[in-house]
Design a protein around this motif. Structure first.
Motif, PDB file in Angstrom:
ATOM      1  N   LEU A 167       0.846  -1.206   0.000  1.00 51.62           N
ATOM      2  CA  LEU A 167       0.000   0.000   0.000  1.00 51.62           C
ATOM      3  C   LEU A 167       0.877   1.250   0.000  1.00 51.62           C
ATOM      4  O   LEU A 167       0.625   2.214  -0.742  1.00 51.62           O
ATOM      5  CB  LEU A 167      -0.922  -0.011   1.224  1.00 51.62           C
ATOM      6  CG  LEU A 167      -1.811   1.211   1.396  1.00 51.62           C
ATOM      7  CD1 LEU A 167      -2.794   1.335   0.259  1.00 51.62           C
ATOM      8  CD2 LEU A 167      -2.550   1.164   2.724  1.00 51.62           C
ATOM      9  N   TRP A 224       3.980   1.426  -1.041  1.00 52.68           N
ATOM     10  CA  TRP A 224       4.631   1.497  -2.349  1.00 52.68           C
ATOM     11  C   TRP A 224       3.692   2.142  -3.368  1.00 52.68           C
ATOM     12  O   TRP A 224       4.079   3.049  -4.122  1.00 52.68           O
ATOM     13  CB  TRP A 224       5.036   0.076  -2.786  1.00 52.68           C
ATOM     14  CG  TRP A 224       5.744   0.016  -4.100  1.00 52.68           C
ATOM     15  CD1 TRP A 224       6.472   1.005  -4.700  1.00 52.68           C
ATOM     16  CD2 TRP A 224       5.788  -1.111  -4.997  1.00 52.68           C
ATOM     17  NE1 TRP A 224       6.959   0.569  -5.900  1.00 52.68           N
ATOM     18  CE2 TRP A 224       6.571  -0.720  -6.116  1.00 52.68           C
ATOM     19  CE3 TRP A 224       5.258  -2.410  -4.960  1.00 52.68           C
ATOM     20  CZ2 TRP A 224       6.813  -1.585  -7.185  1.00 52.68           C
ATOM     21  CZ3 TRP A 224       5.517  -3.266  -6.019  1.00 52.68           C
ATOM     22  CH2 TRP A 224       6.279  -2.864  -7.110  1.00 52.68           C
ATOM     23  N   LEU A 225       2.432   1.674  -3.358  1.00 50.00           N
ATOM     24  CA  LEU A 225       1.439   2.201  -4.293  1.00 50.00           C
ATOM     25  C   LEU A 225       1.320   3.713  -4.151  1.00 50.00           C
ATOM     26  O   LEU A 225       1.472   4.474  -5.113  1.00 50.00           O
ATOM     27  CB  LEU A 225       0.089   1.515  -4.029  1.00 50.00           C
ATOM     28  CG  LEU A 225      -1.087   1.723  -4.985  1.00 50.00           C
ATOM     29  CD1 LEU A 225      -2.117   0.622  -4.772  1.00 50.00           C
ATOM     30  CD2 LEU A 225      -1.753   3.061  -4.826  1.00 50.00           C
ATOM     31  N   ILE A 226       1.060   4.139  -2.915  1.00 45.21           N
ATOM     32  CA  ILE A 226       0.805   5.567  -2.711  1.00 45.21           C
ATOM     33  C   ILE A 226       2.048   6.391  -3.007  1.00 45.21           C
ATOM     34  O   ILE A 226       1.983   7.422  -3.683  1.00 45.21           O
ATOM     35  CB  ILE A 226       0.288   5.808  -1.277  1.00 45.21           C
ATOM     36  CG1 ILE A 226      -1.112   5.200  -1.151  1.00 45.21           C
ATOM     37  CG2 ILE A 226       0.255   7.291  -0.944  1.00 45.21           C
ATOM     38  CD1 ILE A 226      -1.698   5.246   0.223  1.00 45.21           C
ATOM     39  N   SER A 266       4.581   5.685  -4.994  1.00 48.14           N
ATOM     40  CA  SER A 266       4.934   5.741  -6.414  1.00 48.14           C
ATOM     41  C   SER A 266       4.034   6.731  -7.150  1.00 48.14           C
ATOM     42  O   SER A 266       4.490   7.447  -8.043  1.00 48.14           O
ATOM     43  CB  SER A 266       4.869   4.346  -7.051  1.00 48.14           C
ATOM     44  OG  SER A 266       3.540   3.957  -7.256  1.00 48.14           O
TER      45      SER A 266
END
Lengths: 342, 303, 304
Positions: free
Chosen positions: A48, A50-52, A54
């Motif tokens: 999560l 990493w997602l945000i 990136s």
């Protein structure tokens, strides 16, 4: 040994245990398992993050007031999010306008009226039928009688149906909207068609949330009002509904946060707009406005091959996620502020 | 038995082998060391203590639940802990196999000597300890498995080979065998409440512990099931040390060799805390209680 | 005319005023609208799908191995296969992550940590799928390409991973709920026999909560099969009957999006085809949901 025994009494000799107490030992499989489940939780959270991160890293540079104020453009340096923002606002207004009253009304009926015993009403209707009414009135009473008989089955059907609807893939709602609103009702592929489709999509979510909020109001409140001579409807309207309202609103906001991120049904209903129009914020014009929405714009940009479009897609995602964050915060504040412990 | 404080080497055998009559070699010793309660005279009918509680106290977060409990629990006998609700009976019992370790925020102080060793010591392995000091709870809590699997669970956990004979023996000991021998593969939930509780006792026996702790084992059961469990307790007491918490004084009088009476003591700011009022043989407590609070309770004036 | 103004006043006793009765009628009508939605979905899908199947025989639809509408080849297997492959990859990702998190949160984590972690996980469940699609294309695939040289931009693996991420909180949340519903007495019973926390978790709590856990996985699978945007962006738009997760493939949902993006004219076979595959998708997800409900009903143990 430190005991409180009277002086002079010899300390009692302890009986022997079969063996000395085992010292603490390491159990590798225990530790391994603990680290395993902890690690799996951490991986999920890390993904999560990493997602945000990136998205933020990619899109932060493109965020500006101009980005929010500009209309779409085929030039990624000039393209803005304004049409998408306006589209999403209008979509939400239409969605709530249609989904909220129907959803809350359905919840009120299912939670507060449908489950009441039909026996008394049935007996009264029979009495009146027997007392020699005729014509239209008698026909109406017969309709009521048969309704009271099938009501429990219908209510059960509605129950099962709502929970199934909540699990139908959202793209199916797009197909429904395409065939009904665009195909049969002849609404153009517009914000109105999109809003109506999203309204159908979140209807089951609103019904479920509103029912939970109504159920949380203790029955004593309703009975108290009825003991003072209020009819059930008066009791529900004046006591139960206001008490449940914060919970209903919380559920509504959460349902809207689902709707505002939906992409697939909008694509199916409205396709992808390549235009550079700026839709009006007046919901009454929605029938003539091309279908713009934040997730649609993000999809359009993501699907472009040029890297600079990826950056503004990321910027659009930041705006979308920020909107979701605000909506969820409002829901949480609403719940904490008005939640009563009965 | 020796007078030595060191663990008796003869007890390396299985506890079943230990003969525990009022041995002539058993010296005079005080069983009770409760605060305020004078140590009783010689009590030859009680054996040497397997547990020695020394100034035991329990805190749950900021609440003191139990304070200053000191008593001895004789081996291979039934000790009942009685007292009004909220007096810390269960809390005290749960210290004996360190179940309180599992409660977040629970702190235990003082000493509990088990065979002369402090089991509260931080380097003692609580998991291993619980294999030796079993526990049966208030509500029957069979696992959602078959009757046989319920018995075998504890055996496997403790590295005992789960043979059919051992399963049968445990069920026979728990007076359940005749009722379930034809349906060992049935779900444990299909049993009645009383049967489920006996299954839980069988499950505990199968592990071959030295002590079985029972936390109000009959409070959820009807009188007939209760009598069955009381009989079974008396039968297995020769082999196991039993410590039973009960709110039922008649039950305590029927089954126990030693009785500990706990009560609630008011503290500052309206807080209440459990303390040990008196401990003695069942006969002493029920016929000649020394502590006025005990007397008030057992004559029905309080609680 | 209906005798609304019955002067005897008997109507009133029958259940409140006329206005009140009308209100109730309106509420009941609202409740029935939800059934109309289902009826609408079925009628639309079956109606438009039926037109499609008059031109494409069912046998060809279900056994054909090529989906190439431009040439009139409508064998649905490549689309169905892609949906299944991606759902399976998602399950491979989500079942360990979801179950691990559920066991950690329910059996190991201190209450304060649990109260923080659980909402954080639910953020993932509320993440718009377009965001996950972007993430797959922009971050996951490039990361995978560094490990797997030659991996194409569009591949089922990245799509499956992000869909797995999406359904992880679904599994963890529902599983944790059913694990926490296991009475504490059962845990204490096992601890009291000398069981370790791992044994208690795996041999007592998980079996006792199994119906809820299995149902959560089944529901998550249904969600994965119906997922659209992440797979459209990450797995590509080329129908490909393959089990190789490194290849691009088009799912049922991605096909619907692809057709919708263009201007397939109403009444054309392509337009009808999205309803036909939509019907297939609806039936598959509905069947999975019904299975999940059955599992819960049949194997649920009610703990008092």
């Amino acid at each position: 040994m430190t005991t409180l025994e009277a002086p002079g009494t010899p300390p009692p000799p302890p009986a022997a245990a079969t063996r000395p107490l085992a010292r603490k030992r390491s159990r590798p499989s225990e530790q391994l398992f603990k680290w395993l489940v902890m690690g799996l939780t951490a991986i999920t959270i890390a993904m999560l993050i990493w997602l945000i991160s990136s998205v933020v890293i990619k899109g932060a540079g493109s965020l500006s007031w101009a980005f929010l104020a500009d209309k779409p453009s085929s030039n990624p340096d000039k393209a803005g999010f304004n049409s998408a923002l306006r589209g999403s606002v209008v979509l939400m207004i239409i969605t709530i306008f249609f989904a909220w009253p129907i959803g809350v009304a359905a919840a009120l009926y299912l939670e507060k009226f449908a489950t009441q015993s039909a026996e008394a009403s049935e007996r009264k209707v029979r009495e009146r039928l027997g007392s020699g009414v005729s014509g239209v009135h008698a026909g109406w009473l017969r309709v009521r009688l048969s309704w009271l008989r099938v009501r429990p089955r219908v209510v059960h059907l509605v129950d099962v149906n709502i929970s199934n609807l909540a699990a139908v893939p959202s793209i199916i709602y797009g197909l429904l909207g395409l065939a009904i609103f665009v195909g049969i009702l002849g609404i153009s592929k517009s914000l109105l068609a999109g809003g109506l489709t999203l309204a159908v999509l979140i209807l089951p979510i609103i019904i479920i949330a509103a029912r939970e909020a109504l159920r949380a109001v203790p029955i004593s409140i309703e009975q108290g009002a009825m003991a003072l001579g209020a009819t059930r409807w008066q009791a529900v309207r004046s006591q139960v509904f206001p008490a449940a309202l914060p919970g209903i609103l919380t559920g509504t906001i959460l349902a809207m946060s689902r709707a505002i991120g939906e992409t697939a049904p909008l694509i199916v209903v409205g396709g992808i707009v390549f235009g550079t129009a700026v839709p009006s914020l007046n919901p009454l014009d929605a029938g003539n406005e091309a279908l713009f929405a934040m997730p649609l714009q993000i999809y359009f940009w993501t699907d472009q091959p040029q890297a600079s479009f990826q950056a503004i897609a990321a910027a659009g995602i930041i705006v979308l996620l920020a909107t979701l964050l605000v909506m969820n915060l409002v829901a949480i504040i609403l719940r904490n502020r008005y939640s009563k412990r009965w | 038995m020796t007078t030595n404080v060191e663990p008796d080497t003869t007890a390396d055998d299985a506890p079943i082998e230990i003969q525990l009559s009022a041995g002539a070699a058993t010296p005079t010793h005080a069983v009770a060391a409760g605060q305020g309660a004078a140590a009783g005279p010689a009590q030859p009918e009680l054996g040497p203590p397997i547990f020695q509680l020394r100034d035991l106290g329990v805190w749950y977060g900021k609440n003191e639940a139990v304070r200053g409990v000191s008593m001895d629990i004789p081996k291979n006998a039934i000790t009942a802990i009685i007292g009004p609700s909220g007096c810390g009976k269960s809390t005290t019992l749960r210290c004996l196999n360190r179940m309180n370790d599992l409660v977040p925020g629970a702190r235990v102080n003082g000493e509990i000597l088990f065979g002369g060793e402090d089991l509260l010591s931080s380097d003692v392995d609580p998991v291993d300890l619980r294999g030796r000091i079993g526990m049966v709870f208030q509500k029957p809590s069979p696992f959602p498995k078959s009757i046989k699997d319920n018995i075998e669970f504890g055996m496997k956990v403790n590295g005992i080979k789960p043979t059919a004979e051992r399963v049968e023996q445990a069920l026979v000991d728990a007076a359940l065998w005749d009722e379930v021998k034809d349906r060992l593969k049935d779900e444990a939930f299909s049993l009645s409440g009383g049967q489920q509780q006996r299954l839980c006792i069988a499950r505990a026996i199968a592990v071959e512990p030295e002590v079985i702790l029972m936390d109000e084992p009959c409070s959820a059961l009807d009188p007939i099931a209760t009598l069955a469990i009381e009989d079974l307790m008396k039968n297995i007491a020769e082999r196991f040390t039993l410590v039973v918490v009960t709110h039922n004084m008649q039950q305590a009088a029927r089954i126990s060799d030693q009785v500990a009476f706990m009560t609630v003591e008011g503290k500052a700011e309206g807080e209440r805390c459990g303390v040990l009022a008196e401990v003695g043989t069942a006969r002493e407590i029920f016929s000649a209680p020394k502590d006025p609070r005990t007397e008030a309770y057992i004559t029905g004036r309080v609680g | 005319m209906t005798p609304v103004g019955d002067p005897s006043g008997r109507r009133k006793r029958l259940g409140g005023s006329v206005g009140e009765r009308a209100m109730l009628l309106a509420l009941a009508a609202a409740a029935i609208i939800s059934i109309l939605v289902t009826v609408g979905i079925v009628v639309v899908l079956v109606g438009e799908g039926a037109t499609f199947f008059t031109e494409v025989p069912l046998k060809e639809f279900f056994t054909g191995t090529e989906w190439f509408p431009v040439e009139g080849k409508y064998g649905v297997l490549p689309l169905l296969n892609a949906s299944i492959v991606i759902a399976l990859i998602a399950a491979v990702v989500a079942v360990p992550l979801g179950l691990g998190s559920a066991i950690y949160l329910s059996e190991y984590a201190p209450e304060r940590l649990r109260r923080v972690v659980k909402p954080v996980l639910e953020v993932l469940a509320g993440m718009p799928t377009i965001v996950l699609g972007f993430f797959a294309l922009d971050a996951v695939t490039p990361a995978l390409q560094t490990v797997i040289p030659g991996l194409g931009l569009y591949n089922a693996l990245a799509a499956g991973i992000v869909v797995g991420l999406l359904i992880t909180p679904l599994i963890s949340s529902l599983s944790e709920d059913s694990m926490r519903a296991v009475p504490n007495a059962m845990r204490e019973g096992a601890f009291g026999l000398g069981a370790t926390r791992r044994v208690v978790s795996l041999k007592v709590v998980v079996p006792a909560a199994l119906s809820g856990i299995v149902a959560s996985i089944v529901l998550a699978l249904s969600r994965a099969i119906g997922e659209t945007m992440a797979v459209t962006l990450a797995a590509g738009t080329v129908p490909n009957l393959s089990w190789n997760p490194l290849e691009g493939m088009q799912t049922i949902t991605a096909y619907i999006v692809q057709v919708s993006k263009g201007e397939a004219s109403r009444g054309s076979l392509q337009y009808e085809s999205i309803f036909a595959v939509g019907l297939l998708l609806f039936v598959v997800t509905l069947a999975i949901n019904i299975i999940a409900v059955r599992i819960v009903r049949k194997y649920r143990t009610v703990y008092q």
